[in-house]
Design a protein around this motif. Structure first.
Motif, mmCIF file in Angstrom:
data_model
loop_
_atom_site.group_PDB
_atom_site.id
_atom_site.type_symbol
_atom_site.label_atom_id
_atom_site.label_comp_id
_atom_site.label_asym_id
_atom_site.label_seq_id
_atom_site.Cartn_x
_atom_site.Cartn_y
_atom_site.Cartn_z
ATOM 1 N N LEU A 188 -93.823 -41.179 9.357
ATOM 2 C CA LEU A 188 -92.473 -40.894 8.864
ATOM 3 C C LEU A 188 -92.083 -41.801 7.701
ATOM 4 C CD1 LEU A 188 -90.569 -40.289 12.234
ATOM 5 C CD2 LEU A 188 -91.106 -38.587 10.470
ATOM 6 N N LYS B 62 -94.587 -40.729 4.562
ATOM 7 C CA LYS B 62 -94.663 -39.347 4.074
ATOM 8 C C LYS B 62 -93.333 -38.622 3.984
ATOM 9 C CE LYS B 62 -99.125 -39.331 3.674
ATOM 10 N NZ LYS B 62 -99.771 -39.217 2.387
ATOM 11 N N THR B 63 -92.249 -39.225 4.450
ATOM 12 C CA THR B 63 -90.949 -38.557 4.367
ATOM 13 C C THR B 63 -89.935 -39.499 3.736
ATOM 14 O OG1 THR B 63 -90.076 -39.310 6.507
ATOM 15 C CG2 THR B 63 -91.465 -37.330 6.529
ATOM 16 N N SER B 64 -88.760 -38.991 3.514
ATOM 17 C CA SER B 64 -87.695 -39.830 2.953
ATOM 18 C C SER B 64 -86.641 -40.160 4.007
ATOM 19 C CB SER B 64 -87.053 -39.130 1.758
ATOM 20 O OG SER B 64 -86.499 -37.891 2.164
ATOM 21 N N ILE B 65 -87.032 -40.105 5.283
ATOM 22 C CA ILE B 65 -86.102 -40.436 6.368
ATOM 23 C C ILE B 65 -85.736 -41.913 6.264
ATOM 24 C CG2 ILE B 65 -85.819 -40.611 8.875
ATOM 25 C CD1 ILE B 65 -87.684 -38.238 9.161
#
Length: 174
Positions: A150, A153-156
């Protein structure tokens, strides 16, 4: 003044002087100092770092405050906290005085370029140390892997990732 308070101050002074790169880079140095003095075991150390990361402020200062209190209550907290901030305070005073002269120095830029890989190595060593103690089973490994995925690989937002990991652990391990 007791020997214990002096030892707390000197240990955290050492951490403050040699902990280049901020809190995460200091973790391995903090671990070595605290465990060598017998103030904390490895499991307690990991718990202190987790608490220090969750509370506002730098990890080194928070861990100094927590460890100082655990070892010698309020005076221990003061001794450790003052010890860890003393080098930064002195360095900021010196740099403020000389800033205009050194800001474009090739020597200063060379030193900073040299320190970057060392800081990455210290952070990596700290991550492995904490990981060995914290990831105790397959479920912990899955949670750790999900958090890494997370974050990379994500912008959370990291706070949401922390909350989700905490909730996962609470549901799974409760």
């Amino acid at each position: 003044m007791s020997i214990l308070l002096i030892n707390l101050y000197l240990s955290f002074l050492k951490i403050g002087f040699f902990g280049f790169g901020g809190g995460y880079a200091m973790i391995s140095l903090i671990q070595e100092e605290l465990i060598n003095h017998g103030w904390l075991g490895l499991e307690d150390f990991v718990n202190i770092i987790a608490i220090a990361e969750m509370t506002p402020g730098p990890i080194a200062i928070n861990s100094g405050t927590f460890v100082g209190f655990k070892v010698s209550t309020l005076l221990g907290s003061l001794a450790a906290t003052i010890g860890v901030i003393t080098p930064s305070f002195i360095l900021v005073l010196i740099l403020a005085y000389f800033f205009k002269k050194i800001k474009d120095s090739n020597y200063v830029n060379s030193i900073l370029l040299f320190l970057r890989p060392a800081v990455i190595g210290l952070i990596t060593a700290a991550a492995f140390t904490i990981g060995k103690t914290s990831v105790i089973d397959l479920t912990g490994f899955i949670i750790t892997s999900a958090v890494i995925f997370l974050m990379l690989k994500t912008s959370i937002h990291p706070i949401l990732v922390i909350v989700l990991a905490g909730l996962s652990g609470m549901i799974i391990y409760a």
